[in-house]
Scaffold this motif. Sequence first.
Motif: not given
Length: 465
Positions: A125, A131, A157
């Motif tokens: 991700l 992330t 994320f």
Amino acid sequence: MIPTSARQIAEVVGGTLHDAPDPEIVVDRPTVIDSRLAEPGSLFAALPGEHTDGHLHAEAAVARGAVAVLAARPVGVPAVVVPDVQRALGDLALAVVNELKDTTVIGVTGSAGKTGTKDLLAQVLASRAETVANPLSFNNEIGLPLTVLTADERTRFLVTEMGARGLGQIAYLAGIARPSVGVVTNVGSAHLGEFGSREATCVGKGELVEALPDDGTAVLNADDPAVMTMARRTAATVLTFGHGRGDVQVHGMELDAGARPSFELSYAGERERVSLALHGAHQATNAAAAAAAALAAGLELQDVARALEEARRLTPSRMQITRTPGGVTIVNDAFNANPEAMGVALDALMALTGPGQRSIAVLGEMRELGPDSERFHRRLGERVAAAGVTNLIAVGGKDAAALYEAAVTAGINASLVPDRNAALDLFRGYLLPGDVVLIKGSHATQVERIATALLELGDAGRGAP
């Protein structure tokens, strides 16, 4: 951390400000539970610890720059006083999640493989967007909120590993993180002592899919029948992964001389070749789980495959392979242990051991297995023999003795020692060039220190048995 004033924090957690001359002062750095990690703009949570009480270090945290302390009593420095500091951490984390309007939250749980899957998924991700994920195995009622509190408006994320030692704990963690994608890696024997049975473990792990919204996605292991029963427990879309079965499939897996897996990954008619830099056949399963979750989060298979190939080991003492100048291979997989993970580690040991080399398994006891613990250790001894391990060193007490006895009965050359220091004594003058040494056991056995000591011992440990 989303910038939040001390006054706002008090309101969110139902606390009272004490010794706070400026209630509008802003916390904009991560929350910490170790005063030595405090920095300007951080919040210090004063939790009781194994050796000390965080309240005793409140002044030190503020001296290092902490804006305020989350505490159960006044501490003489700016503090938000609450009845339960741990619960307040969760409440504050939930408030942050509610502000993350453009963030996809993914939860990962399972009896084994969740940290490896989480680490792979986080790297996949991160190749697309900002992330945040749990470091190490910060997956409990303290570690998960601390992870969430590092997220901010830039986070696209948020990957949250969720561990549990009893019913209701995954539900509590999912209530904080509010995932829209939930991954269940498997249902095994880890923490049977707390859950009581595999059936109860299945119920507990399934709390994650029950927490998903109707428009979410449950990512389930098609190779595990217990996990697949969870499909009935959610209204979310179900996306499965497995070896030759499921929506995301692993095909034609092969291991190279370093036990690194290569395979084809397929989804919706597409196929991509993947060669991992990680060690162990089980990493292919972790990769499939991570790929399925990434696909659910909107990534394309081709991009997922390339990111998987770039992924590296993030958590120490998990298939951490080091070769000494004297030609000995040390496989440090001692972060933790359960019956399923032991089997995976033994497979990796044998994959790394070539013709003419000795395979040596240093196995500490597996903890938290409940009343059947001795039986599990006897089965492990039989498993060691079936794998063809050259030498076994069993470390610990009663359960280690059961492991040792079963291995000896099966014809394996084995030794039984009470602790890591005794194990190290066996190694002096014992190792030969080409030996492959696996070190694995529950964290409480401290066998991971054997790996460090062997590397420090180096060529001084070489000799004949």
